[in-house]
Design an enzyme around this catalytic site. Structure first.
Site, PDB file in Angstrom:
ATOM      1  N   HIS A   1      13.060  -1.347   3.748  1.00 48.11           N
ATOM      2  CA  HIS A   1      13.352  -0.305   4.735  1.00 48.11           C
ATOM      3  C   HIS A   1      14.576   0.532   4.342  1.00 48.11           C
ATOM      4  CE1 HIS A   1      10.410  -0.785   7.967  1.00 48.11           C
ATOM      5  NE2 HIS A   1      10.311  -2.029   7.537  1.00 48.11           N
TER       6      HIS A   1
ATOM      7  N   ARG B   1     -16.427   8.414  -3.472  1.00 43.82           N
ATOM      8  CA  ARG B   1     -16.966   7.336  -4.300  1.00 43.82           C
ATOM      9  C   ARG B   1     -16.670   5.989  -3.639  1.00 43.82           C
ATOM     10  NH1 ARG B   1     -14.939   4.440  -9.147  1.00 43.82           N
ATOM     11  NH2 ARG B   1     -16.734   3.908 -10.474  1.00 43.82           N
TER      12      ARG B   1
ATOM     13  N   HIS C   1       0.857  -1.182   0.000  1.00 45.48           N
ATOM     14  CA  HIS C   1       0.000   0.000   0.000  1.00 45.48           C
ATOM     15  C   HIS C   1       0.891   1.229   0.000  1.00 45.48           C
ATOM     16  CE1 HIS C   1      -1.455   3.211   2.801  1.00 45.48           C
ATOM     17  NE2 HIS C   1      -2.461   3.223   1.953  1.00 45.48           N
TER      18      HIS C   1
ATOM     19  N   ARG D   1      -0.692  12.469   0.215  1.00 42.12           N
ATOM     20  CA  ARG D   1      -1.872  13.325   0.207  1.00 42.12           C
ATOM     21  C   ARG D   1      -1.540  14.717   0.750  1.00 42.12           C
ATOM     22  NH1 ARG D   1      -2.140   9.402   4.106  1.00 42.12           N
ATOM     23  NH2 ARG D   1      -2.221  10.145   6.261  1.00 42.12           N
TER      24      ARG D   1
ATOM     25  N   HIS E   1      -6.932  -5.612  17.980  1.00 41.99           N
ATOM     26  CA  HIS E   1      -7.725  -6.774  18.385  1.00 41.99           C
ATOM     27  C   HIS E   1      -7.018  -8.093  18.086  1.00 41.99           C
ATOM     28  CE1 HIS E   1      -8.730  -6.041  14.160  1.00 41.99           C
ATOM     29  NE2 HIS E   1      -9.153  -7.286  14.075  1.00 41.99           N
TER      30      HIS E   1
END
Length: 306
Positions: free
Chosen positions: A147, A262, A108, A112, A177
């Site tokens: 890395h 969207r 990923h 932004r 969790h």
């Protein structure tokens, strides 16, 4: 302090989307990206690109969006309550790659820019993003390369940037969790506006520019590795963790849904196939067990952090 140049950010992000899509299409060799341009009724829009059922990628999505509105959604003001009620503009590129071969990691990347404005007040702006790696079968040399490239992205901008944003990544991509990290980490930063616009914009560009050098060598090394039903089954099970994180914790998913983005573009990060099992545990002394024991814990992969 230099003023924000939103057009320069947009031009960079559109070019980054183009470069990454071209590189992934070249690696896949079978399918091309499908592009959907979309508009947001409340303001803005984007272009979503998805490559599905490819030779190498089961699904890869690379999205650009530029949205604006009268009020920042709750996910954007949770850590900055003083910004509630400001108008906003948000631009970004976000991608998630789900490879077909279980020996190739899922990955990923997101970069932004946000700006929040209010009449009679100075605009508040910041950059965010990063990249992280989620292997199903761990290789220490792959994590080290990942890395090392992340550190190279950071070093020109601050002596502590890599250690600081590596730690933040380990803490952010953590499934509370499950008491485990999502993968081997990488970089995560948010609310970055230090040393002026040019410095922060330069760092965001460096992170975006280092994604392909970080990921492509791993993809090229592993994509032809032979695998069988056992590896595929484990990959589908571990993909469930990816879904859990994105739907429960991910800020980008929450921001997109809360801001009226969207839905198809927001949820393109989810894998096309996934499995869950009740209380499953890997057998001892197996590659699957090694993932949990070695790779799903925060670690200094370069051996040089305090």
């Amino acid at each position: 302090m230099s003023a924000p140049d939103i057009q320069a950010v947009k031009n960079y992000l559109l070019g980054l989307q183009d470069r990454i899509c071209a590189a992934l299409e070249s690696e896949d060799g079978k399918e091309k990206f499908r592009e959907d341009a979309w508009e947001r009724p409340e303001g803005g829009g984007g272009r979503s690109r998805v490559l599905a059922d490819g030779g190498v990628f089961e699904q890869a999505g690379v999205n650009f969006s530029q949205v604006h509105g009268k009020d920042l959604p709750a996910s954007a003001t949770a850590h900055r309550p003083e910004l509630a009620g400001r108008s906003f503009q948000a631009l970004g590129v976000s991608l998630v790659i789900h490879p077909r071969n279980p020996y190739v990691p899922t990955t990923h990347c997101n970069v932004r820019f946000f700006i929040a404005e209010k009449a009679g007040a100075e605009p508040v702006w910041w950059f965010g993003g990063g990249f992280d790696l989620t292997p199903y079968y761990g290789f220490e040399e792959d994590a080290t390369h990942w890395h090392r490239t992340a550190k190279s992205a950071c070093d020109p901008f601050g002596a502590n940037y890599y250690a600081r944003f590596k730690k933040w990544c380990d803490e952010y991509f953590f499934l509370k969790h499950r008491h485990e990290t999502r993968g081997v980490g990488g970089l995560f930063f948010d609310d970055l506006n230090e040393n002026g616009f040019a410095h922060s914009f330069g760092f965001m560009q460096s992170v975006g520019d280092h994604f392909l050098p970080a990921y492509l060598p791993l993809l090229q090394k592993r994509k032809a590795t032979a695998f069988g039903e056992r590896e595929r089954d484990f990959q589908l099970y571990r993909r469930g963790r990816y879904v859990e994180f994105n739907l429960v914790y991910d800020r980008g998913t929450l921001f997109g849904l809360q801001s009226g983005g969207r839905t198809e573009s927001i949820l393109m990060s989810l894998p096309p196939l996934v499995k869950w099992r009740y209380n499953w545990k890997p057998q001892a002394n197996t590659p699957e067990a090694k993932l949990y024991e070695v790779f799903l814990k925060p670690r200094d992969w370069l051996g040089n952090l305090d």
